[in-house]
Write a protein that holds these residues in place. Structure first.
Motif, PDB file in Angstrom:
ATOM      1  N   UNK A 112       6.620   3.752 -14.896  1.00  0.00           N
ATOM      2  CA  UNK A 112       8.003   3.273 -14.917  1.00  0.00           C
ATOM      3  C   UNK A 112       8.747   4.091 -15.970  1.00  0.00           C
ATOM      4  N   UNK A 113       9.934   4.576 -15.598  1.00  0.00           N
ATOM      5  CA  UNK A 113      10.667   5.490 -16.475  1.00  0.00           C
ATOM      6  C   UNK A 113      11.762   4.763 -17.256  1.00  0.00           C
ATOM      7  N   UNK A 114      12.392   5.551 -18.133  1.00  0.00           N
ATOM      8  CA  UNK A 114      13.421   5.023 -19.026  1.00  0.00           C
ATOM      9  C   UNK A 114      14.601   4.396 -18.268  1.00  0.00           C
ATOM     10  N   UNK A 115      15.155   5.150 -17.298  1.00  0.00           N
ATOM     11  CA  UNK A 115      16.271   4.594 -16.540  1.00  0.00           C
ATOM     12  C   UNK A 115      15.712   3.980 -15.278  1.00  0.00           C
ATOM     13  N   UNK A 116      16.142   2.751 -14.978  1.00  0.00           N
ATOM     14  CA  UNK A 116      15.654   2.133 -13.740  1.00  0.00           C
ATOM     15  C   UNK A 116      15.984   3.040 -12.554  1.00  0.00           C
ATOM     16  N   UNK A 117      15.018   3.276 -11.680  1.00  0.00           N
ATOM     17  CA  UNK A 117      15.267   4.194 -10.571  1.00  0.00           C
ATOM     18  C   UNK A 117      14.865   3.597  -9.222  1.00  0.00           C
ATOM     19  N   UNK A 118      15.482   2.412  -8.877  1.00  0.00           N
ATOM     20  CA  UNK A 118      15.173   1.891  -7.543  1.00  0.00           C
ATOM     21  C   UNK A 118      15.694   2.839  -6.465  1.00  0.00           C
ATOM     22  N   UNK A 119      15.063   2.784  -5.292  1.00  0.00           N
ATOM     23  CA  UNK A 119      15.565   3.586  -4.175  1.00  0.00           C
ATOM     24  C   UNK A 119      16.840   2.914  -3.648  1.00  0.00           C
ATOM     25  N   UNK A 120      17.752   3.686  -3.054  1.00  0.00           N
ATOM     26  CA  UNK A 120      18.966   3.070  -2.488  1.00  0.00           C
ATOM     27  C   UNK A 120      18.656   2.366  -1.177  1.00  0.00           C
ATOM     28  N   UNK A 121      17.808   1.377  -1.270  1.00  0.00           N
ATOM     29  CA  UNK A 121      17.343   0.596  -0.110  1.00  0.00           C
ATOM     30  C   UNK A 121      17.382  -0.857  -0.528  1.00  0.00           C
ATOM     31  N   UNK A 192       2.028   2.763 -16.821  1.00  0.00           N
ATOM     32  CA  UNK A 192       2.596   3.609 -17.878  1.00  0.00           C
ATOM     33  C   UNK A 192       4.091   3.303 -17.962  1.00  0.00           C
ATOM     34  N   UNK A 193       4.557   2.955 -19.142  1.00  0.00           N
ATOM     35  CA  UNK A 193       5.965   2.590 -19.312  1.00  0.00           C
ATOM     36  C   UNK A 193       6.596   3.556 -20.316  1.00  0.00           C
ATOM     37  N   UNK A 194       7.501   4.403 -19.820  1.00  0.00           N
ATOM     38  CA  UNK A 194       8.112   5.406 -20.690  1.00  0.00           C
ATOM     39  C   UNK A 194       9.481   4.894 -21.145  1.00  0.00           C
ATOM     40  N   UNK A 195       9.508   4.334 -22.333  1.00  0.00           N
ATOM     41  CA  UNK A 195      10.727   3.727 -22.885  1.00  0.00           C
ATOM     42  C   UNK A 195      11.405   2.808 -21.863  1.00  0.00           C
ATOM     43  N   UNK A 196      10.699   1.798 -21.387  1.00  0.00           N
ATOM     44  CA  UNK A 196      11.206   1.019 -20.260  1.00  0.00           C
ATOM     45  C   UNK A 196      12.437   0.179 -20.575  1.00  0.00           C
ATOM     46  N   UNK A 197      12.709  -0.051 -21.863  1.00  0.00           N
ATOM     47  CA  UNK A 197      13.829  -0.941 -22.184  1.00  0.00           C
ATOM     48  C   UNK A 197      14.943  -0.223 -22.930  1.00  0.00           C
ATOM     49  N   UNK A 198      14.836   1.094 -23.061  1.00  0.00           N
ATOM     50  CA  UNK A 198      15.800   1.770 -23.942  1.00  0.00           C
ATOM     51  C   UNK A 198      17.215   1.773 -23.376  1.00  0.00           C
ATOM     52  N   UNK A 199      17.363   1.563 -22.058  1.00  0.00           N
ATOM     53  CA  UNK A 199      18.730   1.549 -21.529  1.00  0.00           C
ATOM     54  C   UNK A 199      19.219   0.117 -21.284  1.00  0.00           C
ATOM     55  N   UNK A 200      18.471  -0.864 -21.803  1.00  0.00           N
ATOM     56  CA  UNK A 200      18.799  -2.257 -21.477  1.00  0.00           C
ATOM     57  C   UNK A 200      19.400  -3.007 -22.667  1.00  0.00           C
TER      58      UNK A 200
END
Ligand SMILES: Nc1ncnc2c1ncn2[C@@H]1O[C@H](COP(=O)(O)OP(=O)(O)OP(=O)(O)O)[C@@H](O)[C@H]1O
Length: 273
Positions: A112-121, A192-200
């Motif tokens: 899981x990356x820093x910025x949430x990246x859901x698919x446009x679905x 693996x969580x790469x700064x998962x909350x830094x944009x929250x």
């Protein structure tokens, strides 16, 4: 996927370490160099990531935290010109051995990356994505697995009546929990969580931290964070890195209260640099 960026020849064969059920990932003399970068990103890193606990990587910007994380599921393969040597063993299996199926590895080691990246679905389709790739087709089973993943990610109650809405209408914090649901739907061993909350915002951050606490009963979690309070709150083990080297690794309480190395002490007390 074409593996163009790993210098496989640089990976010397080594005997598999003796199995240890408490250890999930073993890293041995791992070094990493990006051709486009002057500096060595990782320098002779060795450590053991314990199973079903939370391990945090902390250290100044550019010290190699994310690079080390990406070695665990070979995401660095995607960066052209990365040269790696040393070993990463997942449950005693050499992650860089010839013939390893990288797609399977990435299912076992979700990220899981820093910025949430859901698919446009839709919300539903986001979580169904990996399950469909794995061959799950029956609607009833998919419904069940999707509900389970969304419940595990503490999101079900907020989305159960709008599963067909586009995921991009969710708040940032909800999107990040959706991405975590997507990762855990396929039952990985490691998250693996790469700064998962830094944009929250602080409340969404707290929810992610609570979620990490709940998930560690089932998964081995490795988190990169710039936030030392967060590392102290959520992790059992902490690794302090500097200039591509692992400076100190140990129980989080000990590392924060009684660090062995003066570099660690300088960093955690804000005297670094
Ligand atoms: N894709 C890339 N191509 C070239 N060099 C890279 C790449 N990614 C990282 N690096 C370099 O590797 C080194 C380690 O970077 P990395 O992103 O792993 O550090 P980090 O500790 O996670 O940093 P931050 O906390 O700022 O995210 C840095 O010198 C960086 O410039």
């Amino acid at each position: 996927m074409k593996n163009h960026s790993i210098d496989v020849k640089a990976l010397k064969r080594a005997p598999a370490p003796s199995p240890n059920s408490d250890v999930c990932l073993q890293v041995e003399n791992l070094s990493l160099h990006y051709l486009r970068s002057q500096n060595v990103a990782l320098h002779d890193v060795s450590l053991e990531i314990p199973r079903q606990r939370v391990t945090a990587f902390i250290g100044p910007s550019g010290c190699g935290k994310s690079s080390l994380l990406r070695c665990f599921n070979r995401m660095n393969d995607l960066i052209e010109g990365s040269i790696i040597s040393g070993h990463v063993w997942l449950d005693g299996e050499d992650v860089y051995a010839k013939g390893v199926d990288v797609a399977t590895l990435r299912r076992r080691v979700g990220m899981v990356f820093q910025s949430p990246n859901p698919f446009p679905k839709s919300i539903y389709e986001n979580v169904a994505f990996g399950l469909r790739i794995q061959g799950f087709k029956k609607k009833r089973l998919l419904d069940e697995l999707i509900e389970r993943a969304l419940r595990s990610a503490a999101l079900w109650d907020e989305v159960k009546d709008r599963l067909n809405e586009n995921a991009l209408v969710l708040s940032g914090g909800q999107q990040q929990r959706l991405v975590i649901a997507r990762a855990i739907a396929v039952e990985p061993e490691v998250l693996l969580l790469d700064e998962p909350a830094s944009s929250l915002d602080p409340i969404s951050t707290l929810r992610i931290e609570e979620l990490i606490y709940e998930l560690k009963t089932r998964y081995t979690i490795v988190i990169v964070t710039h936030n030392m309070q967060q590392a102290a709150r959520v992790s059992d083990m902490t690794a302090f890195m500097n200039l591509g080297r692992l400076v100190e690794f140990g129980e989080t309480d000990t590392l924060f209260t009684n660090p062995r190395e003066s570099q660690t002490e300088d960093y955690i007390t804000g005297r670094y640099g």
